[in-house]
Design a protein around this motif. Structure first.
Motif, PDB file in Angstrom:
ATOM      1  N   GLY A   1       0.911  -1.661  -0.016  1.00  0.00           N
ATOM      2  CA  GLY A   1       0.017  -0.146  -0.231  1.00  0.00           C
ATOM      3  C   GLY A   1       1.049   1.052   0.051  1.00  0.00           C
ATOM      4  O   GLY A   1       0.526   1.967  -0.101  1.00  0.00           O
ATOM      5  N   ALA A   2       1.943   1.083  -0.276  1.00  0.00           N
ATOM      6  CA  ALA A   2       2.959   2.283  -0.131  1.00  0.00           C
ATOM      7  C   ALA A   2       3.258   3.134  -1.330  1.00  0.00           C
ATOM      8  O   ALA A   2       3.814   4.181  -1.272  1.00  0.00           O
ATOM      9  N   ALA A   3       2.629   2.088  -2.616  1.00  0.00           N
ATOM     10  CA  ALA A   3       2.429   2.626  -3.509  1.00  0.00           C
ATOM     11  C   ALA A   3       1.467   3.267  -4.513  1.00  0.00           C
ATOM     12  O   ALA A   3       1.245   3.431  -5.582  1.00  0.00           O
ATOM     13  N   GLY A   4       0.932   3.678  -3.610  1.00  0.00           N
ATOM     14  CA  GLY A   4      -0.538   4.270  -3.808  1.00  0.00           C
ATOM     15  C   GLY A   4      -1.803   2.788  -4.455  1.00  0.00           C
ATOM     16  O   GLY A   4      -2.332   3.423  -3.923  1.00  0.00           O
ATOM     17  N   GLU A   5      -1.700   1.776  -3.698  1.00  0.00           N
ATOM     18  CA  GLU A   5      -1.841   0.187  -4.916  1.00  0.00           C
ATOM     19  C   GLU A   5      -3.795   0.376  -4.186  1.00  0.00           C
ATOM     20  O   GLU A   5      -4.763   0.147  -4.199  1.00  0.00           O
ATOM     21  N   LEU A   6      -3.261   0.780  -2.438  1.00  0.00           N
ATOM     22  CA  LEU A   6      -4.343   1.086  -1.767  1.00  0.00           C
ATOM     23  C   LEU A   6      -4.697   2.106  -1.844  1.00  0.00           C
ATOM     24  O   LEU A   6      -4.107   3.191  -1.293  1.00  0.00           O
ATOM     25  N   VAL A   7      -6.727   2.300  -1.670  1.00  0.00           N
ATOM     26  CA  VAL A   7      -7.430   3.468  -1.449  1.00  0.00           C
ATOM     27  C   VAL A   7      -8.022   3.733  -0.536  1.00  0.00           C
ATOM     28  O   VAL A   7      -9.616   3.009  -0.677  1.00  0.00           O
ATOM     29  N   ALA A   8      -8.365   5.125   0.563  1.00  0.00           N
ATOM     30  CA  ALA A   8      -9.823   5.444   1.068  1.00  0.00           C
ATOM     31  C   ALA A   8     -10.382   5.189   0.489  1.00  0.00           C
ATOM     32  O   ALA A   8      -9.893   6.273  -0.178  1.00  0.00           O
ATOM     33  N   THR A   9     -11.781   5.397   1.485  1.00  0.00           N
ATOM     34  CA  THR A   9     -13.199   5.596   0.573  1.00  0.00           C
ATOM     35  C   THR A   9     -13.685   5.892   1.250  1.00  0.00           C
ATOM     36  O   THR A   9     -13.713   4.110   1.772  1.00  0.00           O
ATOM     37  N   ASP A  10     -14.377   6.848   1.799  1.00  0.00           N
ATOM     38  CA  ASP A  10     -15.968   6.273   3.013  1.00  0.00           C
ATOM     39  C   ASP A  10     -17.530   5.903   1.412  1.00  0.00           C
ATOM     40  O   ASP A  10     -18.510   5.777   1.545  1.00  0.00           O
ATOM     41  N   ALA A  11     -17.534   5.329   0.472  1.00  0.00           N
ATOM     42  CA  ALA A  11     -17.946   4.891  -0.556  1.00  0.00           C
ATOM     43  C   ALA A  11     -18.752   3.424   0.441  1.00  0.00           C
ATOM     44  O   ALA A  11     -17.948   3.211   0.912  1.00  0.00           O
ATOM     45  N   SER A  12     -19.913   3.515   0.053  1.00  0.00           N
ATOM     46  CA  SER A  12     -20.293   1.988  -0.085  1.00  0.00           C
ATOM     47  C   SER A  12     -19.338   0.484   0.034  1.00  0.00           C
ATOM     48  O   SER A  12     -19.465   0.234  -1.192  1.00  0.00           O
ATOM     49  N   VAL A  13     -19.734  -0.333   0.724  1.00  0.00           N
ATOM     50  CA  VAL A  13     -18.998  -1.463   0.269  1.00  0.00           C
ATOM     51  C   VAL A  13     -19.396  -2.411  -0.954  1.00  0.00           C
ATOM     52  O   VAL A  13     -20.912  -2.468  -1.127  1.00  0.00           O
ATOM     53  N   THR A  14     -19.001  -2.717  -2.243  1.00  0.00           N
ATOM     54  CA  THR A  14     -20.092  -3.545  -3.220  1.00  0.00           C
ATOM     55  C   THR A  14     -19.083  -4.996  -3.330  1.00  0.00           C
ATOM     56  O   THR A  14     -19.867  -5.271  -4.100  1.00  0.00           O
TER      57      THR A  14
END
Length: 96
Positions: A60-73
């Motif tokens: 996740g250090a290179a931005g592979e994971l992005v935090a979001t407040d969108a609902s789980v799909t």
């Protein structure tokens, strides 16, 4: 050849907790939104991971994971998190 960048594990894990606590996540450019679970990393530190254990490359250090407040799909994450209580696995056998 360039030397590998050095990252302090404690500060990296702390930043990840700040970003992902109370949030959901996306992997890369995917539209699928996953729930967040915490996986062991180094010396009792933890990092965010999809609740369904969907794989990806990196920490996740290179931005592979992005935090979001969108609902789980993600259907598997929704089931794991109890967001689809009506969708349970059908039993294989009808036991008394």
């Amino acid at each position: 050849m360039f030397p590998a960048p050095q990252t302090d594990p404690v500060s990296f894990a702390g930043t990840q907790h700040e970003l992902f606590t109370g949030m959901n996540l996306r992997i890369g450019r995917s539209d699928t939104v996953h729930g967040v679970a915490w996986r062991p990393w180094i010396n009792e530190l933890t990092l965010p991971t999809p609740s369904c254990h969907q794989g990806w490359s990196g920490l996740g250090a290179a931005g592979e994971l992005v935090a979001t407040d969108a609902s789980v799909t993600c259907r598997k994450c929704r089931r794991i998190l109890g967001l689809d209580p009506g969708r349970q696995q059908i039993p294989l056998f009808d036991l008394p």
